[in-house]
Enzyme design. Structure first.
Site, PDB file in Angstrom:
ATOM      1  N   SER A  83       0.834  -1.195   0.000  1.00  8.27           N
ATOM      2  CA  SER A  83       0.000   0.000   0.000  1.00  8.27           C
ATOM      3  C   SER A  83       0.879   1.258   0.000  1.00  8.27           C
ATOM      4  O   SER A  83       1.610   1.502  -0.954  1.00  8.27           O
ATOM      5  CB  SER A  83      -0.958  -0.053   1.193  1.00  8.27           C
ATOM      6  N   GLN A 149      -9.478  -2.375   5.377  1.00  2.00           N
ATOM      7  CA  GLN A 149      -8.498  -3.035   4.527  1.00  2.00           C
ATOM      8  C   GLN A 149      -8.716  -4.535   4.427  1.00  2.00           C
ATOM      9  O   GLN A 149      -8.212  -5.179   3.499  1.00  2.00           O
ATOM     10  CB  GLN A 149      -7.084  -2.740   5.043  1.00  2.00           C
ATOM     11  N   ASP A 208      -9.991  -6.683  -3.299  1.00  2.08           N
ATOM     12  CA  ASP A 208      -9.492  -5.396  -2.815  1.00  2.08           C
ATOM     13  C   ASP A 208     -10.165  -4.261  -3.570  1.00  2.08           C
ATOM     14  O   ASP A 208     -10.082  -4.185  -4.797  1.00  2.08           O
ATOM     15  CB  ASP A 208      -7.976  -5.338  -3.015  1.00  2.08           C
ATOM     16  N   HIS A 236      -7.266  -6.344   0.881  1.00  2.00           N
ATOM     17  CA  HIS A 236      -6.150  -5.406   0.847  1.00  2.00           C
ATOM     18  C   HIS A 236      -4.908  -5.897   1.589  1.00  2.00           C
ATOM     19  O   HIS A 236      -3.856  -5.255   1.512  1.00  2.00           O
ATOM     20  CB  HIS A 236      -6.590  -4.058   1.435  1.00  2.00           C
TER      21      HIS A 236
END
Length: 261
Positions: A83, A149, A208, A236
């Site tokens: 990320s 996430q 995601d 995620h």
């Protein structure tokens, strides 16, 4: 000032850069799997974990990481960025290419915020809402952002525990969070992808919606030596929900570099 780094294992050097609001501690279970064959270096980004704050702008973050890693490794390393950490890894490739052998981007897009010509990533108003929330209710805002996430993952309960434990044990500094949001909002490496001169592995969770896997597939096609791996049923944080599979893929990625050396 330099950042905090923890090193373990033996073998080729691999540097791990975590996501917004967390710390290098989030990588520990994955590093435990990789340590028998890889030398893992877990870095706390500026204002996160045990690293000092006071670094503004992506270039300063990248330079701080480069200075820190130089103390831990001898020669270029493989960078794994998740990320926000993926943006720092791409910044390293652009600013200090001689320090990279390759990079693996986990749930990371070359641009993390949507734009008229970019349909993948976070909505800009979500970033601004998070920024406002830090001033109004720091703990709740950070916790809610992190929980988003792992929505949709089959191992969400385990992932939530990992995120919460990291947040409690090593809470980030307000300055680090603000500067990290600036980077998420402003960074755009799309024009630089054709000049990425190291192998890149783009690991995207099929579920995601923060870093859509289609955006990662697009990025891998722009990079001269890019490869995309979509992790089914992951969101995620695939390195948490699918820890063994991600560890095996990273090990194979590094082994292929050594075989081709």
């Amino acid at each position: 000032m330099t950042l905090t780094v923890t090193s373990r294992g033996s073998g080729p050097d691999v540097v791990f850069l975590h996501g917004w609001g967390l710390s290098s501690r989030i990588w520990q279970p994955l590093a435990d799997r990789l340590a028998p064959t890889l030398r893992c270096h877990l870095v706390d980004l500026p204002g996160h974990g045990q690293s000092p704050d006071g670094y503004a702008g992506l270039n300063n973050w990248v330079d701080a990481v480069a200075e820190t890693v130089d103390r831990a490794v001898d020669g270029p390393a493989v960078y794994v960025g998740w990320s926000l950490g993926g943006l720092v890894s791409l910044g390293m490739a652009a600013r200090h290419p001689q320090r990279l052998r390759a990079t693996a981007l986990i749930a990371a897009l070359p641009r993390m915020v949507r734009a008229p010509d970019w349909p993948w990533g976070l909505k800009s108003n979500a970033i601004e809402a998070t920024r406002r929330g830090l001033a109004e209710d720091f703990a709740t805002t950070l916790s809610e952002f992190l929980m988003q996430q792992v929505l949709g993952e089959p191992g969400a309960a385990r992932a939530v525990r990992s995120l919460r434990n990291d947040l409690i044990d090593r809470p980030p500094k307000r300055d680090g969070l603000e500067r990290g949001l600036d980077i998420l909002f402003e960074a755009d490496f799309r024009p630089a992808l054709p000049d990425l001169r190291v192998p890149s592995l783009w690991v995207g969770g099929a579920r995601d919606r923060m870093a859509h896997p289609d955006g990662m597939a697009w990025a891998s096609e722009q990079a001269p030596d890019g490869e995309h791996w979509r992790v089914e049923r992951a969101a995620h944080a695939p390195f948490i929900s699918h820890e063994k599979r991600v560890a095996d893929r990273i090990r194979a990625f590094v082994d292929a570099l050594d075989a081709g050396a």
